[in-house]
Structure formats: structure tokens, C-alpha cells
Design an enzyme around this catalytic site. Structure first.
Site, PDB file in Angstrom:
ATOM      1  N   CYS A  75       0.864  -1.176   0.000  1.00 59.27           N
ATOM      2  CA  CYS A  75       0.000   0.000   0.000  1.00 59.27           C
ATOM      3  C   CYS A  75       0.903   1.230   0.000  1.00 59.27           C
ATOM      4  O   CYS A  75       1.731   1.391   0.912  1.00 59.27           O
ATOM      5  CB  CYS A  75      -0.856  -0.021   1.261  1.00 59.27           C
ATOM      6  SG  CYS A  75      -1.879   1.451   1.492  1.00 59.27           S
ATOM      7  N   CYS A 189      -0.880   3.748  -6.313  1.00 54.26           N
ATOM      8  CA  CYS A 189      -1.814   3.137  -5.363  1.00 54.26           C
ATOM      9  C   CYS A 189      -2.016   1.724  -5.866  1.00 54.26           C
ATOM     10  O   CYS A 189      -2.277   1.517  -7.057  1.00 54.26           O
ATOM     11  CB  CYS A 189      -3.137   3.891  -5.334  1.00 54.26           C
ATOM     12  SG  CYS A 189      -4.447   3.021  -4.433  1.00 54.26           S
TER      13      CYS A 189
HETATM   14  N1  DGL Z   1      -4.005   0.711  -1.726  1.00 54.75           N
HETATM   15  C1  DGL Z   1      -3.686   1.958  -1.112  1.00 54.75           C
HETATM   16  C2  DGL Z   1      -2.417   2.555  -1.732  1.00 54.75           C
HETATM   17  O1  DGL Z   1      -1.644   1.862  -2.377  1.00 54.75           O
HETATM   18  C3  DGL Z   1      -4.730   3.031  -0.993  1.00 54.75           C
HETATM   19  C4  DGL Z   1      -6.173   2.789  -0.830  1.00 54.75           C
HETATM   20  C5  DGL Z   1      -6.786   3.596   0.310  1.00 54.75           C
HETATM   21  O2  DGL Z   1      -7.117   4.770   0.136  1.00 54.75           O
HETATM   22  O3  DGL Z   1      -6.923   2.991   1.386  1.00 54.75           O
HETATM   23  O4  DGL Z   1      -2.165   3.724  -1.549  1.00 54.75           O
END
Ligand code: DGL
Length: 263
Positions: A75, A189
Site C-alpha cells: 500500500c 496506489c
Molecule cells: N491501496 C492503497 C495505496 O496503495 C490506498 C487505498 C486507500 O485509500 O486505502 O495507496
């Protein structure tokens, strides 16, 4: 590293599956614990203090419960905010996911690169420092998306997400500067590669979509070594939602684990 390591893969939701998909290619034998912090999703709308306050103790609990050999923070939002405090607090090796600004700028031919991430990730000093350090001669456009991660989760869950909804989030990435156009978009993301085919189809003109997942998997392989045993018939894996909601391993999720999951 011993055979069949345990890898904890952590995200705010199901976006980290796009990183997991690459990890299972390099360590098909690994035991996987995938944790989606859906109880706190979306991280992209949270403050840095809130994410650090949430993630650092939660990862401590997960390390105690699952004894991973390696933790992948799959993430960008959590990594850019919490990777340093996590490394300071726990001994287990961490692999983070941070915006792939350096390779994107190195490869851009038009020297126009956009970084598409959550509102939190593009706001952060961490991301701005990557641009200062690695943009070289590129002009970098930061695009904070408020809704794309949630749209990607919805689409993965089988909901209808319209082209117009997706296009509204990605349109600011496409910049025309005289006769020069953006040629690379960093997917900053982990949720966004879930929508990759639709991003490609909806783009006003073709660009390179830069997904760091293969590089993250290579880093995992470097730290753990290559697989010492071939993959078995079915994988030892768990998918945990912090909300505790029931989670049948659906057909939509299973391919990201590289195949059937042992019951
Ligand atoms: N998957 C997360 C990232 O790579 C973001 C998603 C969220 O806003 O929780 O930043």
C-alpha cells in the site's frame, strides 16, 4: 532462508492483491497471510498521524499472531507514511511500496510524467522528495484521486463502475504542453492496477502505466532467496479482513493468490 517462508502482505483493502500476484510468481511455495484493513479503509482520506497510529500497533499484533519471515506493506499510502516507524519498531524485514517516480522519469521520452495516487500519498512530503530527487528533467504532475481505490474495490466485488466515473479520476493525468504530452503514468496506489484494462481503454492517448509490483516481488525474492521447493497442488494462504467480515475465497480473488487455496 528456510523453505516455504511466511509472507505477510498488508494493505488497506484488496489493492495489495496486485502486489501479491507478482510475489506468488517468485515464491510460489510461500505461505501467504494477506490482511486487508477494511475496518479503516480508505487510508487515502486519513491523516499521517492517524495511519501511523493505526498501522504500527496493528502490524505488531499481526507479527505476533503469524510470525512472518517478511512483511510486505502493499500500500503506497501506508508505506509512505508508516514504513520508517515500522522499521524502527520491529525486527522483521519490511518491503514497502512507494511511488515508482524514479523508473518512470528515467524511461519517459516526452519528459512529462503523472503520478496517480491517493489524495494522502500525493500530498505527502515523502512523495514530493522523490520528485525532487528523481524527476531529473521531467515535469511531474501529481494527481490525487479521491475515489479510484474504492471504485477498484467495487469493480473487483462485481459492482458496475461506469467509464465516466473512472475517466473523471484519471483525466487530470493527461497533460498537453504545446505539442508535448504525458507519456507515463505512475500507478501510485496498489488498487489501480486492478482496473488496468479499463485505464488502458479509457486513456485519451496511449501511455505507459508504471506498476511497481514486479520490482517489489524481485525485492522479496532477493531478501528471501528463490523458491527451494516447487509449488504444491494448493497454496497455504489466508485472507483476513480486519472488520471480521466473512470472506469466501471468491473466484475474483483466487487468481491473485496464484491458484487454489488450501482449506
Ligand atoms: N491501496 C492503497 C495505496 O496503495 C490506498 C487505498 C486507500 O485509500 O486505502 O495507496
Amino acid at each position: 532462508m528456510s523453505a516455504s517462508p511466511t509472507i505477510l502482505v498488508f494493505d488497506s483493502g484488496l489493492g495489495g492483491l496486485t502486489v501479491l500476484r507478482e510475489i506468488v510468481k517468485v515464491r510460489p511455495d510461500a505461505r501467504i497471510v494477506y490482511v486487508a484493513d477494511d475496518a479503516f479503509f480508505p487510508y487515502g482520506q486519513r491523516s499521517e498521524a492517524a495511519v501511523i497510529g493505526r498501522v504500527v500497533p496493528l502490524i505488531g499484533e499481526l507479527i505476533a499472531a503469524h510470525a512472518p519471515d517478511l512483511v510486505v506493506i502493499a500500500c503506497n499510502t501506508a508505506s509512505t507514511m508508516a514504513l520508517a516507524p515500522l522499521r524502527a519498531r520491529y525486527k522483521v524485514p519490511f518491503v514497502g511500496t512507494v511511488p515508482a517516480i524514479k523508473p518512470a522519469c528515467a524511461a519517459s521520452r516526452t519528459k512529462r510524467v503523472s503520478v496517480l495516487g491517493t489524495s494522502a500519498t500525493v500530498r505527502l512530503e515523502y512523495t514530493r522528495a522523490l520528485i525532487r530527487d528523481f524527476a531529473q528533467a521531467c515535469k511531474v504532475t501529481l494527481v490525487g484521486s479521491a475515489h479510484l481505490a474504492a471504485l477498484a474495490e467495487a469493480a473487483l466485488g462485481g459492482a458496475t463502475v461506469s467509464d465516466a466515473q473512472i475517466l473523471a479520476e484519471i483525466a487530470p493525468c493527461f497533460v498537453e504542453d504545446g505539442s508535448v504530452r504525458t507519456d507515463s503514468v505512475v500507478l501510485a496506489c496498489t488498487h489501480y492496477p486492478l482496473l488496468r484494462d479499463r485505464l488502458v481503454a479509457l486513456a485519451p492517448w496511449p501511455v505507459d502505466w508504471i506498476d511497481p509490483a514486479p520490482a517489489i516481488a524481485r525485492r522479496v525474492a532477493n531478501l528471501l532467496g528463490g523458491a527451494s521447493t516447487p509449488a504444491g497442488q494448493s497454496r497455504d494462504a489466508q485472507l483476513i479482513f480486519t472488520s471480521g467480515r466473512p470472506h469466501p475465497m471468491s473466484g475474483a480473488v483466487m487468481p491473485y493468490f496464484g491458484g487454489p487455496i488450501a482449506a
